[in-house]
Scaffold this motif. Structure first.
Motif, PDB file in Angstrom:
ATOM      1  N   GLU A 126       0.843  -1.195   0.000  1.00 54.44           N
ATOM      2  CA  GLU A 126       0.000   0.000   0.000  1.00 54.44           C
ATOM      3  C   GLU A 126       0.886   1.256   0.000  1.00 54.44           C
ATOM      4  O   GLU A 126       1.912   1.311   0.690  1.00 54.44           O
ATOM      5  CB  GLU A 126      -0.889   0.022   1.246  1.00 54.44           C
ATOM      6  CG  GLU A 126      -2.000  -1.010   1.239  1.00 54.44           C
ATOM      7  CD  GLU A 126      -3.109  -0.662   0.280  1.00 54.44           C
ATOM      8  OE1 GLU A 126      -3.326   0.536   0.038  1.00 54.44           O
ATOM      9  OE2 GLU A 126      -3.747  -1.583  -0.238  1.00 54.44           O
ATOM     10  N   ARG A 127       0.491   2.256  -0.757  1.00 52.09           N
ATOM     11  CA  ARG A 127       1.280   3.492  -0.845  1.00 52.09           C
ATOM     12  C   ARG A 127       1.095   4.329   0.415  1.00 52.09           C
ATOM     13  O   ARG A 127      -0.028   4.575   0.852  1.00 52.09           O
ATOM     14  CB  ARG A 127       0.855   4.301  -2.071  1.00 52.09           C
ATOM     15  CG  ARG A 127       1.823   5.425  -2.411  1.00 52.09           C
ATOM     16  CD  ARG A 127       1.559   5.936  -3.820  1.00 52.09           C
ATOM     17  NE  ARG A 127       0.246   6.525  -3.917  1.00 52.09           N
ATOM     18  CZ  ARG A 127       0.008   7.835  -3.729  1.00 52.09           C
ATOM     19  NH1 ARG A 127       1.008   8.654  -3.417  1.00 52.09           N
ATOM     20  NH2 ARG A 127      -1.206   8.313  -3.849  1.00 52.09           N
ATOM     21  N   THR A 129       1.033   7.637   1.672  1.00 55.69           N
ATOM     22  CA  THR A 129       0.947   9.006   1.182  1.00 55.69           C
ATOM     23  C   THR A 129       1.373   9.996   2.264  1.00 55.69           C
ATOM     24  O   THR A 129       1.534   9.642   3.438  1.00 55.69           O
ATOM     25  CB  THR A 129      -0.492   9.321   0.750  1.00 55.69           C
ATOM     26  OG1 THR A 129      -1.345   9.258   1.904  1.00 55.69           O
ATOM     27  CG2 THR A 129      -0.981   8.332  -0.292  1.00 55.69           C
ATOM     28  N   GLN A 130       1.505  11.253   1.866  1.00 58.61           N
ATOM     29  CA  GLN A 130       1.879  12.289   2.825  1.00 58.61           C
ATOM     30  C   GLN A 130       0.798  12.466   3.886  1.00 58.61           C
ATOM     31  O   GLN A 130       1.100  12.686   5.055  1.00 58.61           O
ATOM     32  CB  GLN A 130       2.121  13.606   2.090  1.00 58.61           C
ATOM     33  CG  GLN A 130       3.387  13.631   1.254  1.00 58.61           C
ATOM     34  CD  GLN A 130       3.630  14.989   0.611  1.00 58.61           C
ATOM     35  OE1 GLN A 130       2.757  15.855   0.605  1.00 58.61           O
ATOM     36  NE2 GLN A 130       4.829  15.186   0.072  1.00 58.61           N
ATOM     37  N   LYS A 132      -1.299  10.149   4.976  1.00 56.53           N
ATOM     38  CA  LYS A 132      -1.219   9.014   5.901  1.00 56.53           C
ATOM     39  C   LYS A 132      -0.024   9.164   6.838  1.00 56.53           C
ATOM     40  O   LYS A 132      -0.125   8.877   8.040  1.00 56.53           O
ATOM     41  CB  LYS A 132      -1.102   7.707   5.116  1.00 56.53           C
ATOM     42  CG  LYS A 132      -2.382   7.290   4.405  1.00 56.53           C
ATOM     43  CD  LYS A 132      -2.184   5.965   3.690  1.00 56.53           C
ATOM     44  CE  LYS A 132      -3.450   5.529   2.968  1.00 56.53           C
ATOM     45  NZ  LYS A 132      -3.274   4.254   2.257  1.00 56.53           N
ATOM     46  N   ALA A 295      -8.445   9.397   4.241  1.00 54.04           N
ATOM     47  CA  ALA A 295      -7.371   9.270   3.261  1.00 54.04           C
ATOM     48  C   ALA A 295      -7.546   8.025   2.401  1.00 54.04           C
ATOM     49  O   ALA A 295      -6.948   7.904   1.349  1.00 54.04           O
ATOM     50  CB  ALA A 295      -6.014   9.224   3.963  1.00 54.04           C
TER      51      ALA A 295
END
Length: 310
Positions: A126-127, A129-130, A132, A295
């Motif tokens: 899973e990416r 992100t900023q 998260k 998110a």
């Protein structure tokens, strides 16, 4: 058209009430646990009775609903989830209640969405992100404030954090091995597997002359039954019923009521008081959890279907 819209809104309201009921029932479990301990039971006695009762009741409900049970290769990973993962999480949580404030333990457990996000990035690709990452930092800051302002032995705090970590691993693993399997069947198998482990340990302890302590008072028995029937069976069934009406994201958001209920009941019934630092830390954790939900992320959505296994 209006009647269809009204019907849809009614379903959403019904779903919200069901999830709120589920969160309230889960949130009360720590309080019931304290009353059960006060009435003479110990951790092994409590967990043996809890999972034995839950496993039997959920199996009956699943059978009445005609739910398909997992078989063969699909079954054994779920058995391991219950016999290893859920046993470990439950032991950490209920032992922690003996060494720290119920409100502190509940809020530390609610760090699990942050841990799930990290594990999903590591194991499932899973990416991160900023948004998260920022939510994770907020979670960690909130937990530091909670621990710094709370009353609890180091063992209780450590076990509260361990419960969140073990539960996170359980969720991420479960997101893979339970795909395509009815959640009610999954929870029944998990509870039965956990019951088998605790019954075995109880038997060994009894043969060794150190049997588990069962409730000694009527109040303790009522608390024990409340843990099994209210905070587990009712909470699970209400959660799944609400999930089908609301979807994963809204269900997750409403589930943040759970630690709020625990903190409120601990204040009213146990006389626990949170310091200003703890209030700030708890609010930070809940805000971060909501931020993580908004998110998005596949791992979290998968996790929601398993959240009722507390």
């Amino acid at each position: 058209m209006n009647s269809v819209s009204a019907s849809s809104r009614a379903e959403v309201v019904r779903g919200a009430l069901l999830v709120a009921l589920s969160a309230s029932a889960f949130g009360a479990m720590a309080i019931f646990g304290r009353f059960a301990y006060a009435g003479g039971t110990d951790v092994l006695g409590l967990l043996t009775l809890r999972f034995l009762i839950c496993g039997v009741v959920l199996s009956v409900v699943a059978k009445q609903r005609g739910v398909a049970w997992p078989r063969g290769r699909a079954l054994w990973p779920i058995v391991a989830m219950g016999g290893v993962g859920y046993v470990g999480q439950s032991l950490c949580y209920f032992v922690a209640l003996q060494h720290a404030q119920a409100s502190l333990v509940a809020l530390l457990l609610y760090l699990y969405p942050a841990f799930v996000t990290l594990l999903a990035a590591w194991w499932l690709g899973e990416r991160l992100t900023q948004v998260k990452a920022a939510a994770l930092v907020l979670c960690l800051a909130g937990s530091a404030l909670m621990v710094g302002g709370g009353r609890g032995e180091p063992l209780g705090i450590a076990l509260g954090l361990a419960a969140a970590v073990v539960y996170s691993i359980y969720i991420v693993v479960g997101a893979r091995v339970t795909r395509g399997i009815d959640p009610l069947a999954t929870t029944a198998v998990v509870c039965l597997a956990a019951a088998a482990v605790f019954c075995t340990v109880s038997l060994v302890r009894t043969l060794a002359g150190a049997p588990p302590h069962l409730p000694q008072t009527a109040g303790a028995w009522m608390a024990m039954l409340a843990i099994a029937l209210v905070s587990t069976v009712t909470a699970m069934l209400a959660f799944f019923a609400g999930l089908t009406r609301l979807g994963a994201a809204r269900t997750s958001m409403l589930s943040t009521l759970e630690p709020v209920v625990t903190v409120t009941l601990a204040s009213l019934l146990l006389g626990e008081r949170l310091s200003p630092l703890q209030w700030l830390g708890g609010a930070s954790i809940l805000a971060a959890v909501l931020w993580l939900v908004r998110a998005g992320g596949g791992a979290h959505d998968d996790e929601v279907s398993l959240e009722a296994n507390q």
